[in-house]
Scaffold this motif. Sequence first.
Motif, PDB file in Angstrom:
ATOM      1  N   GLY A 151       2.249   3.861  19.418  1.00 58.57           N
ATOM      2  CA  GLY A 151       2.289   5.839  19.283  1.00 58.57           C
ATOM      3  C   GLY A 151       2.199   6.407  18.827  1.00 58.57           C
ATOM      4  N   LEU A 152       2.152   6.160  17.501  1.00 54.93           N
ATOM      5  CA  LEU A 152       2.578   6.980  15.823  1.00 54.93           C
ATOM      6  C   LEU A 152       0.793   6.554  15.217  1.00 54.93           C
ATOM      7  CD1 LEU A 152       6.060   6.339  14.930  1.00 54.93           C
ATOM      8  CD2 LEU A 152       5.681   8.496  16.199  1.00 54.93           C
ATOM      9  N   GLY A 153      -0.151   6.436  15.476  1.00 57.85           N
ATOM     10  CA  GLY A 153      -1.365   5.796  14.837  1.00 57.85           C
ATOM     11  C   GLY A 153      -1.748   4.381  14.373  1.00 57.85           C
ATOM     12  N   THR A 154      -2.730   4.427  14.799  1.00 54.77           N
ATOM     13  CA  THR A 154      -3.743   3.053  14.396  1.00 54.77           C
ATOM     14  C   THR A 154      -4.050   3.205  12.850  1.00 54.77           C
ATOM     15  OG1 THR A 154      -5.541   4.132  14.208  1.00 54.77           O
ATOM     16  CG2 THR A 154      -4.635   3.832  16.347  1.00 54.77           C
ATOM     17  N   ALA A 155      -4.277   1.651  12.974  1.00 56.89           N
ATOM     18  CA  ALA A 155      -4.731   0.601  10.948  1.00 56.89           C
ATOM     19  C   ALA A 155      -5.613   1.526  10.390  1.00 56.89           C
ATOM     20  CB  ALA A 155      -5.105  -0.640  11.424  1.00 56.89           C
ATOM     21  N   GLU A 156      -7.102   1.912  11.339  1.00 60.83           N
ATOM     22  CA  GLU A 156      -7.928   3.287  11.297  1.00 60.83           C
ATOM     23  C   GLU A 156      -7.049   4.520  10.774  1.00 60.83           C
ATOM     24  OE1 GLU A 156      -8.345   1.428  14.437  1.00 60.83           O
ATOM     25  OE2 GLU A 156      -8.369  -0.521  13.049  1.00 60.83           O
ATOM     26  N   ALA A 157      -6.656   4.854  11.666  1.00 59.08           N
ATOM     27  CA  ALA A 157      -6.165   6.631  11.612  1.00 59.08           C
ATOM     28  C   ALA A 157      -4.800   6.419  11.798  1.00 59.08           C
ATOM     29  CB  ALA A 157      -6.602   7.481  12.982  1.00 59.08           C
ATOM     30  N   PRO A 158      -3.534   6.137  10.784  1.00 62.22           N
ATOM     31  CA  PRO A 158      -2.618   5.945  10.800  1.00 62.22           C
ATOM     32  C   PRO A 158      -1.681   8.118  10.869  1.00 62.22           C
ATOM     33  CG  PRO A 158      -3.151   5.943   7.896  1.00 62.22           C
ATOM     34  CD  PRO A 158      -4.429   5.567   9.329  1.00 62.22           C
ATOM     35  N   GLY A 159      -0.073   7.225  11.360  1.00 61.53           N
ATOM     36  CA  GLY A 159       0.100   8.459  11.281  1.00 61.53           C
ATOM     37  C   GLY A 159       0.864   8.882   9.921  1.00 61.53           C
ATOM     38  N   ARG A 160       1.269  10.380   9.976  1.00 58.95           N
ATOM     39  CA  ARG A 160       2.226  10.753   8.411  1.00 58.95           C
ATOM     40  C   ARG A 160       2.902  10.023   8.206  1.00 58.95           C
ATOM     41  NH1 ARG A 160       5.992  15.671  10.680  1.00 58.95           N
ATOM     42  NH2 ARG A 160       6.724  14.585  12.601  1.00 58.95           N
ATOM     43  N   VAL A 161       3.818   9.393   8.834  1.00 65.86           N
ATOM     44  CA  VAL A 161       4.694   8.374   8.345  1.00 65.86           C
ATOM     45  C   VAL A 161       4.357   7.418   8.249  1.00 65.86           C
ATOM     46  CG1 VAL A 161       7.099   7.364   8.374  1.00 65.86           C
ATOM     47  CG2 VAL A 161       6.345   9.659   9.688  1.00 65.86           C
ATOM     48  N   GLN A 162       3.453   6.382   8.673  1.00 61.23           N
ATOM     49  CA  GLN A 162       2.490   5.299   7.979  1.00 61.23           C
ATOM     50  C   GLN A 162       2.081   5.574   7.181  1.00 61.23           C
ATOM     51  OE1 GLN A 162       0.993   4.982  12.436  1.00 61.23           O
ATOM     52  NE2 GLN A 162       1.801   3.729  13.057  1.00 61.23           N
ATOM     53  N   ALA A 163       0.879   6.440   7.170  1.00 56.86           N
ATOM     54  CA  ALA A 163       0.046   6.597   6.149  1.00 56.86           C
ATOM     55  C   ALA A 163       1.298   6.930   4.394  1.00 56.86           C
ATOM     56  CB  ALA A 163      -0.663   8.524   6.075  1.00 56.86           C
ATOM     57  N   ALA A 164       2.812   7.007   4.551  1.00 56.19           N
ATOM     58  CA  ALA A 164       3.646   7.523   3.494  1.00 56.19           C
ATOM     59  C   ALA A 164       3.763   6.190   3.101  1.00 56.19           C
ATOM     60  CB  ALA A 164       4.313   8.418   3.420  1.00 56.19           C
ATOM     61  N   PHE A 165       4.050   5.405   4.505  1.00 56.35           N
ATOM     62  CA  PHE A 165       4.783   3.527   3.654  1.00 56.35           C
ATOM     63  C   PHE A 165       3.409   2.842   3.424  1.00 56.35           C
ATOM     64  CE2 PHE A 165       8.851   2.668   5.592  1.00 56.35           C
ATOM     65  CZ  PHE A 165       9.046   4.324   5.860  1.00 56.35           C
TER      66      PHE A 165
ATOM     67  N   ILE B 107      11.286   2.778   0.824  1.00 52.86           N
ATOM     68  CA  ILE B 107      11.433   3.275   1.647  1.00 52.86           C
ATOM     69  C   ILE B 107      11.579   4.444   1.717  1.00 52.86           C
ATOM     70  CG2 ILE B 107      12.656   3.439   3.729  1.00 52.86           C
ATOM     71  CD1 ILE B 107      12.782  -0.195   3.592  1.00 52.86           C
ATOM     72  N   LEU B 108      13.042   5.072   0.596  1.00 51.74           N
ATOM     73  CA  LEU B 108      13.118   5.764   0.147  1.00 51.74           C
ATOM     74  C   LEU B 108      11.862   6.517  -0.097  1.00 51.74           C
ATOM     75  CD1 LEU B 108      16.613   5.193  -1.283  1.00 51.74           C
ATOM     76  CD2 LEU B 108      15.934   6.996   0.629  1.00 51.74           C
ATOM     77  N   ARG B 109      11.099   6.062  -1.438  1.00 48.94           N
ATOM     78  CA  ARG B 109       9.793   7.178  -1.995  1.00 48.94           C
ATOM     79  C   ARG B 109       8.597   7.007  -0.411  1.00 48.94           C
ATOM     80  NH1 ARG B 109       7.795   3.421  -6.321  1.00 48.94           N
ATOM     81  NH2 ARG B 109       9.526   2.507  -7.242  1.00 48.94           N
ATOM     82  N   ALA B 110       8.625   6.261   0.276  1.00 52.30           N
ATOM     83  CA  ALA B 110       7.732   6.462   1.598  1.00 52.30           C
ATOM     84  C   ALA B 110       8.290   8.268   2.442  1.00 52.30           C
ATOM     85  CB  ALA B 110       7.686   5.831   2.267  1.00 52.30           C
ATOM     86  N   ALA B 111       9.895   7.908   2.754  1.00 51.77           N
ATOM     87  CA  ALA B 111      10.172   9.096   3.262  1.00 51.77           C
ATOM     88  C   ALA B 111       9.989   9.664   2.125  1.00 51.77           C
ATOM     89  CB  ALA B 111      11.848   8.490   3.816  1.00 51.77           C
ATOM     90  N   ARG B 112       9.931  10.306   1.565  1.00 51.54           N
ATOM     91  CA  ARG B 112       9.622  11.537   0.136  1.00 51.54           C
ATOM     92  C   ARG B 112       8.486  11.968   0.878  1.00 51.54           C
ATOM     93  NH1 ARG B 112      13.175   8.408  -3.869  1.00 51.54           N
ATOM     94  NH2 ARG B 112      15.452   8.496  -3.035  1.00 51.54           N
TER      95      ARG B 112
END
Length: 161
Positions: free
Chosen positions: A75-89, A140-145
């Motif tokens: 529910g946080l995003g898709t492969a085509e349109a990742p959510g903000r946190v998914q995009a950061a990861f 993971i910390l880098r992605a979270a930041r």
Amino acid sequence: MLRITVNGRTHETEADPAMPLLYFLRGELELNGAKYGCGVGQCGSCAVLVEGRRVFSCLLPIAAIAGRNVTTLEGLGTAEAPGRVQAAFLEEQAAQCGYCIPGMIVAVEALLRADPAPGETAIREALEPHLCRCGTHERILRAARRAAGRPERTAALEETP
Ligand code: FES
Ligand code: FES
């Protein structure tokens, strides 16, 4: 009969009210983002959001979430349109086997909903209950930041002798 809303869709179920939410998500709805790790609330791989707050779905019977809104990784995003946190990861390539990552993403999402500009301590505290057996913690910390809008913090920490 229980009515359970997941990712904006409401489902009616005759399943045992004592069934853990994790089993319901994976077994009944085929939402496989949340993972079974320990089954006893010790690893965080099963994390989902309930009303925007992180919960460990292996511990929660479905009776406890009737009438409440559940959001899973899907529910946080898709492969085509990742959510903000998914995009950061993705940007930080923050995964090895990937088993822990859904829970990590949910943890960061819950943090940002509660505190849109978290500091380093808040980020680390949010991730502390989540285990990663691959040792991917630095990425993971880098992605979270990055998700928190503080990628420069990583550079500053890495420059510190
Ligand atoms: S599977 Fe739920 S905390 Fe480990
Ligand atoms: S990336 Fe493998 S458990 Fe975290």
